[in-house]
Write a protein that holds these residues in place. Sequence first.
Motif, PDB file in Angstrom:
ATOM      1  N   ALA A  72      22.706 -11.780  -8.396  1.00 29.44           N
ATOM      2  CA  ALA A  72      21.995 -10.508  -8.527  1.00 29.44           C
ATOM      3  C   ALA A  72      20.494 -10.702  -8.318  1.00 29.44           C
ATOM      4  CB  ALA A  72      22.271  -9.892  -9.894  1.00 29.44           C
ATOM      5  N   HIS A  73      19.932 -11.745  -8.920  1.00 30.70           N
ATOM      6  CA  HIS A  73      18.502 -12.015  -8.744  1.00 30.70           C
ATOM      7  C   HIS A  73      18.184 -12.377  -7.294  1.00 30.70           C
ATOM      8  CE1 HIS A  73      16.619 -11.819 -12.733  1.00 30.70           C
ATOM      9  NE2 HIS A  73      17.806 -12.143 -13.216  1.00 30.70           N
ATOM     10  N   ASP A  74      19.059 -13.154  -6.676  1.00 30.20           N
ATOM     11  CA  ASP A  74      18.839 -13.522  -5.275  1.00 30.20           C
ATOM     12  C   ASP A  74      18.851 -12.288  -4.378  1.00 30.20           C
ATOM     13  OD1 ASP A  74      18.677 -16.174  -6.029  1.00 30.20           O
ATOM     14  OD2 ASP A  74      20.703 -16.685  -5.377  1.00 30.20           O
ATOM     15  N   TRP A  75      19.739 -11.352  -4.673  1.00 35.17           N
ATOM     16  CA  TRP A  75      19.821 -10.115  -3.894  1.00 35.17           C
ATOM     17  C   TRP A  75      18.521  -9.327  -4.016  1.00 35.17           C
ATOM     18  CZ3 TRP A  75      22.349  -4.973  -5.516  1.00 35.17           C
ATOM     19  CH2 TRP A  75      22.471  -4.123  -4.403  1.00 35.17           C
ATOM     20  N   ALA A  76      18.046  -9.169  -5.240  1.00 39.08           N
ATOM     21  CA  ALA A  76      16.796  -8.434  -5.452  1.00 39.08           C
ATOM     22  C   ALA A  76      15.630  -9.126  -4.747  1.00 39.08           C
ATOM     23  CB  ALA A  76      16.515  -8.313  -6.943  1.00 39.08           C
ATOM     24  N   ASP A  77      15.549 -10.445  -4.871  1.00 35.81           N
ATOM     25  CA  ASP A  77      14.456 -11.187  -4.240  1.00 35.81           C
ATOM     26  C   ASP A  77      14.518 -11.075  -2.720  1.00 35.81           C
ATOM     27  OD1 ASP A  77      13.615 -11.966  -6.741  1.00 35.81           O
ATOM     28  OD2 ASP A  77      14.485 -13.977  -6.629  1.00 35.81           O
ATOM     29  N   HIS A  78      15.738 -11.119  -2.179  1.00 35.04           N
ATOM     30  CA  HIS A  78      15.907 -11.032  -0.722  1.00 35.04           C
ATOM     31  C   HIS A  78      15.427  -9.680  -0.196  1.00 35.04           C
ATOM     32  CE1 HIS A  78      17.754 -11.498   3.247  1.00 35.04           C
ATOM     33  NE2 HIS A  78      18.271 -10.297   3.072  1.00 35.04           N
ATOM     34  N   ILE A  79      15.796  -8.604  -0.895  1.00 39.31           N
ATOM     35  CA  ILE A  79      15.395  -7.276  -0.442  1.00 39.31           C
ATOM     36  C   ILE A  79      13.878  -7.140  -0.489  1.00 39.31           C
ATOM     37  CG2 ILE A  79      15.520  -4.804  -0.921  1.00 39.31           C
ATOM     38  CD1 ILE A  79      18.303  -5.276  -2.076  1.00 39.31           C
ATOM     39  N   GLU A  80      13.272  -7.589  -1.589  1.00 42.55           N
ATOM     40  CA  GLU A  80      11.825  -7.450  -1.729  1.00 42.55           C
ATOM     41  C   GLU A  80      11.093  -8.284  -0.680  1.00 42.55           C
ATOM     42  OE1 GLU A  80       8.708  -6.795  -5.332  1.00 42.55           O
ATOM     43  OE2 GLU A  80      10.302  -8.274  -5.650  1.00 42.55           O
ATOM     44  N   ALA A  81      11.604  -9.478  -0.405  1.00 51.49           N
ATOM     45  CA  ALA A  81      10.965 -10.329   0.598  1.00 51.49           C
ATOM     46  C   ALA A  81      11.095  -9.738   1.993  1.00 51.49           C
ATOM     47  CB  ALA A  81      11.578 -11.725   0.556  1.00 51.49           C
ATOM     48  N   GLU A  82      12.250  -9.157   2.300  1.00 55.05           N
ATOM     49  CA  GLU A  82      12.484  -8.634   3.650  1.00 55.05           C
ATOM     50  C   GLU A  82      11.778  -7.312   3.892  1.00 55.05           C
ATOM     51  OE1 GLU A  82      16.220  -7.470   6.642  1.00 55.05           O
ATOM     52  OE2 GLU A  82      16.597  -8.515   4.753  1.00 55.05           O
ATOM     53  N   HIS A  83      11.741  -6.456   2.860  1.00 56.93           N
ATOM     54  CA  HIS A  83      11.232  -5.100   3.057  1.00 56.93           C
ATOM     55  C   HIS A  83       9.888  -4.849   2.382  1.00 56.93           C
ATOM     56  CE1 HIS A  83      14.984  -3.825   4.951  1.00 56.93           C
ATOM     57  NE2 HIS A  83      15.628  -4.450   3.981  1.00 56.93           N
ATOM     58  N   GLY A  84       9.392  -5.822   1.642  1.00 57.31           N
ATOM     59  CA  GLY A  84       8.097  -5.653   1.004  1.00 57.31           C
ATOM     60  C   GLY A  84       8.127  -4.933  -0.323  1.00 57.31           C
ATOM     61  N   GLY A  85       9.309  -4.553  -0.773  1.00 61.25           N
ATOM     62  CA  GLY A  85       9.436  -3.865  -2.058  1.00 61.25           C
ATOM     63  C   GLY A  85      10.809  -3.266  -2.203  1.00 61.25           C
ATOM     64  N   VAL A  86      11.095  -2.791  -3.409  1.00 63.58           N
ATOM     65  CA  VAL A  86      12.358  -2.101  -3.695  1.00 63.58           C
ATOM     66  C   VAL A  86      12.007  -0.839  -4.474  1.00 63.58           C
ATOM     67  CG1 VAL A  86      14.658  -2.243  -4.699  1.00 63.58           C
ATOM     68  CG2 VAL A  86      13.522  -4.333  -3.911  1.00 63.58           C
ATOM     69  N   ASP A  87      12.451   0.295  -3.985  1.00 61.99           N
ATOM     70  CA  ASP A  87      12.127   1.579  -4.617  1.00 61.99           C
ATOM     71  C   ASP A  87      13.288   2.180  -5.404  1.00 61.99           C
ATOM     72  OD1 ASP A  87       9.426   1.858  -3.383  1.00 61.99           O
ATOM     73  OD2 ASP A  87      10.636   1.865  -1.551  1.00 61.99           O
ATOM     74  N   GLY A  88      14.470   1.602  -5.274  1.00 58.06           N
ATOM     75  CA  GLY A  88      15.590   2.184  -6.006  1.00 58.06           C
ATOM     76  C   GLY A  88      16.763   1.246  -6.107  1.00 58.06           C
ATOM     77  N   LEU A  89      17.481   1.380  -7.196  1.00 52.07           N
ATOM     78  CA  LEU A  89      18.750   0.691  -7.410  1.00 52.07           C
ATOM     79  C   LEU A  89      19.728   1.702  -7.963  1.00 52.07           C
ATOM     80  CD1 LEU A  89      20.625  -1.797  -7.736  1.00 52.07           C
ATOM     81  CD2 LEU A  89      19.597  -2.124 -10.004  1.00 52.07           C
ATOM     82  N   LEU A  90      20.826   1.885  -7.263  1.00 50.33           N
ATOM     83  CA  LEU A  90      21.876   2.798  -7.701  1.00 50.33           C
ATOM     84  C   LEU A  90      23.099   1.975  -8.073  1.00 50.33           C
ATOM     85  CD1 LEU A  90      21.526   5.531  -4.924  1.00 50.33           C
ATOM     86  CD2 LEU A  90      20.282   5.333  -7.099  1.00 50.33           C
ATOM     87  N   HIS A  91      23.548   2.126  -9.304  1.00 55.62           N
ATOM     88  CA  HIS A  91      24.719   1.382  -9.784  1.00 55.62           C
ATOM     89  C   HIS A  91      25.928   2.313  -9.705  1.00 55.62           C
ATOM     90  CE1 HIS A  91      27.531  -0.483 -12.665  1.00 55.62           C
ATOM     91  NE2 HIS A  91      26.978  -1.602 -12.256  1.00 55.62           N
ATOM     92  N   LEU A  92      26.728   2.121  -8.669  1.00 56.92           N
ATOM     93  CA  LEU A  92      27.891   2.976  -8.412  1.00 56.92           C
ATOM     94  C   LEU A  92      29.183   2.174  -8.512  1.00 56.92           C
ATOM     95  CD1 LEU A  92      26.426   4.996  -5.408  1.00 56.92           C
ATOM     96  CD2 LEU A  92      26.245   5.472  -7.852  1.00 56.92           C
ATOM     97  N   VAL A  93      29.138   1.097  -9.282  1.00 65.30           N
ATOM     98  CA  VAL A  93      30.327   0.272  -9.510  1.00 65.30           C
ATOM     99  C   VAL A  93      31.194   0.986 -10.543  1.00 65.30           C
ATOM    100  CG1 VAL A  93      31.182  -1.993 -10.172  1.00 65.30           C
ATOM    101  CG2 VAL A  93      28.947  -1.776  -9.052  1.00 65.30           C
ATOM    102  N   GLY A  94      32.401   1.348 -10.150  1.00 67.56           N
ATOM    103  CA  GLY A  94      33.253   2.132 -11.036  1.00 67.56           C
ATOM    104  C   GLY A  94      34.529   1.415 -11.422  1.00 67.56           C
ATOM    105  N   GLY A  95      35.428   2.185 -11.992  1.00 60.51           N
ATOM    106  CA  GLY A  95      36.705   1.650 -12.430  1.00 60.51           C
ATOM    107  C   GLY A  95      37.177   2.385 -13.665  1.00 60.51           C
ATOM    108  N   TRP A  96      38.488   2.495 -13.813  1.00 60.56           N
ATOM    109  CA  TRP A  96      39.047   3.162 -14.997  1.00 60.56           C
ATOM    110  C   TRP A  96      40.317   2.437 -15.414  1.00 60.56           C
ATOM    111  CZ3 TRP A  96      43.441   5.516 -16.882  1.00 60.56           C
ATOM    112  CH2 TRP A  96      43.294   6.275 -18.045  1.00 60.56           C
TER     113      TRP A  96
END
Length: 247
Positions: A72-96
């Motif tokens: 999870a941390h690697d994903w966040a770091d990768h996005i910020e490094a590639e795009h210069g920042g992160v403006d949103g995170l949507l957690h749409l992981v579901g299940g019932w």
Amino acid sequence: MTALAGKVVAVAGATGPAGRAALRRLAAGGATVVAAGTDPARLDSALDAVRAAVPGARASGQIVDLLDPQAAHDWADHIEAEHGGVDGLLHLVGGWRGGKRFGDTDLDDWDYLHDRVVRTLQHATLAFQPALLRSPAGRFAMVSATAAHRPTAGGAAYAAAKAAGEAWTLSLADSFAKEVPEDGAAPTAAAAILVIKALVTPDMRHRQPDRAFPGFTDTADLADTLAGLWDRPAAELNGQHLWLTPR
């Protein structure tokens, strides 16, 4: 131009119906979307669909196991490094998981939902919180359910998992209110909880044209609400429950 244009938004759970609808709506609004999933074929399908629906869409994907905090941390770091920042995170992981009677509750269901609903949210928010604070308009949203507010006898595990996710998100919201870059500066990040009864897709309506689906939320309406998070000031949005079904 809309408030969403130019924003970089990470979507966890991007391969499900809610995720696919969100990717399309965000891309149509001018955002750069970065999708995460655990199944390569489903992730490729979701990205192909958004590119077909939105010509010129800025969309990419990454296989991420959110049960692994380092991933999870690697994903966040990768996005910020590639795009210069992160403006949103949507957690749409579901299940019932659940049943009809309280006495029939299987605690294996709790283990499954704890991992899928709660643990993935914890790892993702811990990874992305610093970047969202650095953004001039950081936004986080999770999808909760009426079950967290009105638990049923057979849905104890599901209701408890959603309630835990809500409590965690409210703590995140409090951090956004308090951890501002400068003393006296107005907070720019916000975390919100979207509350639904259940989701309905166009395919579900097509297959059951005579069913009313009372209280259900269309995936397109959910996606519109997610896209609208950037239209509202952080102070107005932070820590709020946004009900997409009657209370």
